[in-house]
Design an enzyme around this catalytic site. Sequence first.
Site, PDB file in Angstrom:
ATOM      1  N   THR A  17       0.807  -1.227   0.000  1.00 14.64           N
ATOM      2  CA  THR A  17       0.000   0.000   0.000  1.00 14.64           C
ATOM      3  C   THR A  17       0.841   1.279   0.000  1.00 14.64           C
ATOM      4  O   THR A  17       0.301   2.370  -0.085  1.00 14.64           O
ATOM      5  CB  THR A  17      -0.960   0.014   1.211  1.00 14.64           C
ATOM      6  OG1 THR A  17      -0.189  -0.246   2.383  1.00 14.64           O
ATOM      7  CG2 THR A  17      -2.040  -1.037   1.078  1.00 14.64           C
ATOM      8  N   GLY A  18       2.157   1.147   0.068  1.00 12.54           N
ATOM      9  CA  GLY A  18       3.021   2.333   0.034  1.00 12.54           C
ATOM     10  C   GLY A  18       2.936   3.023  -1.316  1.00 12.54           C
ATOM     11  O   GLY A  18       2.538   2.417  -2.311  1.00 12.54           O
ATOM     12  N   ARG A  19       3.342   4.300  -1.344  1.00 11.12           N
ATOM     13  CA  ARG A  19       3.229   5.106  -2.561  1.00 11.12           C
ATOM     14  C   ARG A  19       3.948   4.447  -3.746  1.00 11.12           C
ATOM     15  O   ARG A  19       3.378   4.226  -4.807  1.00 11.12           O
ATOM     16  CB  ARG A  19       3.831   6.491  -2.301  1.00 11.12           C
ATOM     17  CG  ARG A  19       3.518   7.541  -3.338  1.00 11.12           C
ATOM     18  CD  ARG A  19       4.231   8.834  -3.011  1.00 11.12           C
ATOM     19  NE  ARG A  19       5.684   8.641  -3.043  1.00 11.12           N
ATOM     20  CZ  ARG A  19       6.433   8.929  -4.097  1.00 11.12           C
ATOM     21  NH1 ARG A  19       5.902   9.430  -5.182  1.00 11.12           N
ATOM     22  NH2 ARG A  19       7.741   8.715  -4.085  1.00 11.12           N
ATOM     23  N   GLU A  20       5.257   4.129  -3.524  1.00 14.79           N
ATOM     24  CA  GLU A  20       6.027   3.586  -4.627  1.00 14.79           C
ATOM     25  C   GLU A  20       5.584   2.159  -4.954  1.00 14.79           C
ATOM     26  O   GLU A  20       5.489   1.780  -6.121  1.00 14.79           O
ATOM     27  CB  GLU A  20       7.517   3.618  -4.280  1.00 14.79           C
ATOM     28  CG  GLU A  20       8.377   3.725  -5.520  1.00 14.79           C
ATOM     29  CD  GLU A  20       9.837   3.435  -5.244  1.00 14.79           C
ATOM     30  OE1 GLU A  20      10.297   3.768  -4.134  1.00 14.79           O
ATOM     31  OE2 GLU A  20      10.506   2.870  -6.121  1.00 14.79           O
ATOM     32  N   THR A  97      14.380  -2.078  -0.715  1.00 13.36           N
ATOM     33  CA  THR A  97      14.765  -1.038   0.241  1.00 13.36           C
ATOM     34  C   THR A  97      16.291  -0.869   0.312  1.00 13.36           C
ATOM     35  O   THR A  97      17.023  -1.852   0.312  1.00 13.36           O
ATOM     36  CB  THR A  97      14.246  -1.422   1.637  1.00 13.36           C
ATOM     37  OG1 THR A  97      12.888  -1.841   1.512  1.00 13.36           O
ATOM     38  CG2 THR A  97      14.343  -0.264   2.609  1.00 13.36           C
ATOM     39  N   GLU A  98      16.731   0.382   0.396  1.00 14.78           N
ATOM     40  CA  GLU A  98      18.164   0.606   0.630  1.00 14.78           C
ATOM     41  C   GLU A  98      18.369   1.284   1.984  1.00 14.78           C
ATOM     42  O   GLU A  98      17.411   1.617   2.666  1.00 14.78           O
ATOM     43  CB  GLU A  98      18.816   1.396  -0.501  1.00 14.78           C
ATOM     44  CG  GLU A  98      18.334   2.810  -0.686  1.00 14.78           C
ATOM     45  CD  GLU A  98      19.118   3.547  -1.767  1.00 14.78           C
ATOM     46  OE1 GLU A  98      20.362   3.480  -1.784  1.00 14.78           O
ATOM     47  OE2 GLU A  98      18.482   4.217  -2.590  1.00 14.78           O
ATOM     48  N   GLU A 214      31.750  -2.759 -10.307  1.00 10.26           N
ATOM     49  CA  GLU A 214      32.180  -1.505  -9.690  1.00 10.26           C
ATOM     50  C   GLU A 214      33.362  -1.785  -8.759  1.00 10.26           C
ATOM     51  O   GLU A 214      33.659  -2.942  -8.501  1.00 10.26           O
ATOM     52  CB  GLU A 214      31.012  -0.924  -8.868  1.00 10.26           C
ATOM     53  CG  GLU A 214      29.777  -0.626  -9.695  1.00 10.26           C
ATOM     54  CD  GLU A 214      28.677   0.029  -8.882  1.00 10.26           C
ATOM     55  OE1 GLU A 214      28.817   0.180  -7.661  1.00 10.26           O
ATOM     56  OE2 GLU A 214      27.665   0.395  -9.501  1.00 10.26           O
ATOM     57  N   HIS A 256      27.861   3.504  -5.009  1.00 14.94           N
ATOM     58  CA  HIS A 256      27.179   2.641  -4.054  1.00 14.94           C
ATOM     59  C   HIS A 256      28.032   2.353  -2.832  1.00 14.94           C
ATOM     60  O   HIS A 256      29.245   2.467  -2.875  1.00 14.94           O
ATOM     61  CB  HIS A 256      26.800   1.329  -4.740  1.00 14.94           C
ATOM     62  CG  HIS A 256      25.856   1.541  -5.887  1.00 14.94           C
ATOM     63  ND1 HIS A 256      26.231   1.341  -7.190  1.00 14.94           N
ATOM     64  CD2 HIS A 256      24.574   1.957  -5.908  1.00 14.94           C
ATOM     65  CE1 HIS A 256      25.204   1.623  -7.983  1.00 14.94           C
ATOM     66  NE2 HIS A 256      24.184   1.999  -7.228  1.00 14.94           N
TER      67      HIS A 256
END
Lengths: 298, 411
Positions: A17-20, A97-98, A214, A256
């Site tokens: 239900t979160g925005r993103e 999630t970060e 990287e 990162h």
Amino acid sequence: MAILVGKESTVVIQGITGREASMVTKLMLDYGTPVVAGVTPGRGGQKVEGVPVYDTLKAACHVHELDTSIIYVPPAAVLGAVWEAVANNIQLILIVTENIPQLDVIKILQLAKNYGVRIVGPNSVGIISPAERCKIGAIGGDKTERCFVPGCIGVISRSGGMTAESSWMVKRAGYGVSTSISIGGDALIGTPPQALLPLFEADDETEAVLLFSEPGTTFEEEVADSLEEGKFTKPLIAYVAGRFTEDMPAGTVFGHAAAIIEQKRGYPSAKMERLAKAGAYVATQFDDIIELLQRVLG
Amino acid sequence: MARLLEHHSKQLLRKLKIPVPLGEIASTPAQAAEIAQQIGFPVAVKGLIPVGKRGKAGAIGFAATKEEVLQQAEQILGMTVSFYPIEALLIEQKLAIKQELYLSITIDKASQSPVIIASTLGGIDIEELSREHPEKVSKTSIDPLIGLPEYKTVEIWSDLGLTGKLLRQASTILMRLYQMFVNFDAVIVEINPLTITEEDALIAAACVLSIDENALYRQPEIAKMVQPGSDRAWRPLTELERKLIAAGEDEAYRGTARYTEFNGGDIGFMCGGGGASLLLMDALRRFGGRPANYSEIGGNPPESKVYQLCCGVLSKAGVKGLFLAHNITNNTQIDVMAKGVVRAFKDMGIDPAQFPVVVREAGTHDEEGKQIFQAAGIEYHGDDITLEEAARLMVKKMRQFYPDYDRGSDK
């Protein structure tokens, strides 16, 4: 065929239900991903883009067969969400999630080991198998075909954005991807590149793998070991970004979190040398990838 | 990763009942002498900066008299070590050493778990110690879900040869240190040396403590002790970096806008995301460009973040061009990027016709973005060119605008 996700996947979104998360739910459904349930405590009974929402994963599992979860909750809630997922027999967990505290991340990874579950991420933008029209996460945005068309190249990227750009380069070269995976930009992740190579090795569809790397970590060195040990026998094309960091004082993070050079470990030039020695096709410039792909695949 | 100053880490050790030497902070030689007299001679005089190898750099001295303290303090206070000017000193009781131990806890990336490293040979660099006496170094991985069982604390020191009262004391300190590691979300905590005094007491003579920045939200006490963003620079943050970090914190959970200032350079570098920025920085340099900064923007930032980063990039002295490029975005909205950048140009009074700019922004809402850039007179590229082609174009434009470009400049 493809790896990790496909037509057979049954997907639940924790934190739907979160925005993103609700925005991405729509994009996934539009693409064809079987998103069958969502979980947000206290929002049971609601719907997001037609997908039923449950208070608990347990309740969702009563109604649906679920094997894949996407975790879209804030950093402080991720450990709890993963615990709930493993306790309900989810087999593949994508953590979007970060900035999750490291002590939580090592617990998450330990849980995955204890339960024999695969975690991709944290800080992953997603996984996509275009021929199966299945993607999990924001990968591809609202114009998935711009970068991701079906084909025979497996893409592994330590950068979310470069998962798309690398797959686009594959398309520009005249090919497409079997599965593209954003593994997450952190040093502590569930599925490093070398863990994906055996899956691509076993996948009939995949003829070669493209790796975007990287500075920092020992992932590329472990990939080189895999090549030398014969665990991956298909062509591997690799590019390592961030050579400029070698001219910067050690211990500084660029890009990162994993892209930190500590006491000269993790130098891109050393990784490139090591990969080349193990038989990988190493691109010195990113644009060279197009020619390398054409040379390797004929 | 945010490193605490030594007096802060010792304050936390004291809180966990791990003994530390008597000590206080001085910012002038006179103050240092006064503290030394209260503590009693001899004393250690240590420069307070958040970097390692202070001893080798001469930022730690010992003094047996008031004159020596004054002299040492005078000398160390003027020093700059690893770009950090020393502005304060920690004056500490100098311990009477019988033996020195080593003890640290960190997260091992390979085993993805906390690892305890202990040795009965302390006082030297752990890397050197592991190289020269690997048999004297004990490494123990801990299951993060279980934690550290008490018997293990005894096992570790007993296997290293400690006995009697020392064994019990060292085990208790290890248990408390593990609690500290977990309770304060440490990334590394190191006591080196853990001194055994002539009275057979164990005291943490020196301590390094770094905290996970991602956990500062649940560490309000520690958040006040550290400078966020300090792991993204190799020196104290510049004024511009501090300003942009503050701007970035406005809307913490949406979008990233990071900035690292370089010495010199003339191309403002405003790129994203994390991986593409690395690639683009390599490419610009390879084609002969001189970037004035590193930056990284992504995660669909709001216009205000884009605007503030762009103003920051353009405001650095010597910047006479802007490179704005991105991997094809998954969710970052190009129209929002365009609005922020165009507003920054306007407010900074920069005319795009007189200032080399290359834009390579493709992805979500790029049609709208293209219109905004073009309406403002900024040349736009999307997925018609590759990232490296964009970097080549940027350097070419610098050469067109500044015919002397390849002769180089300091600014």
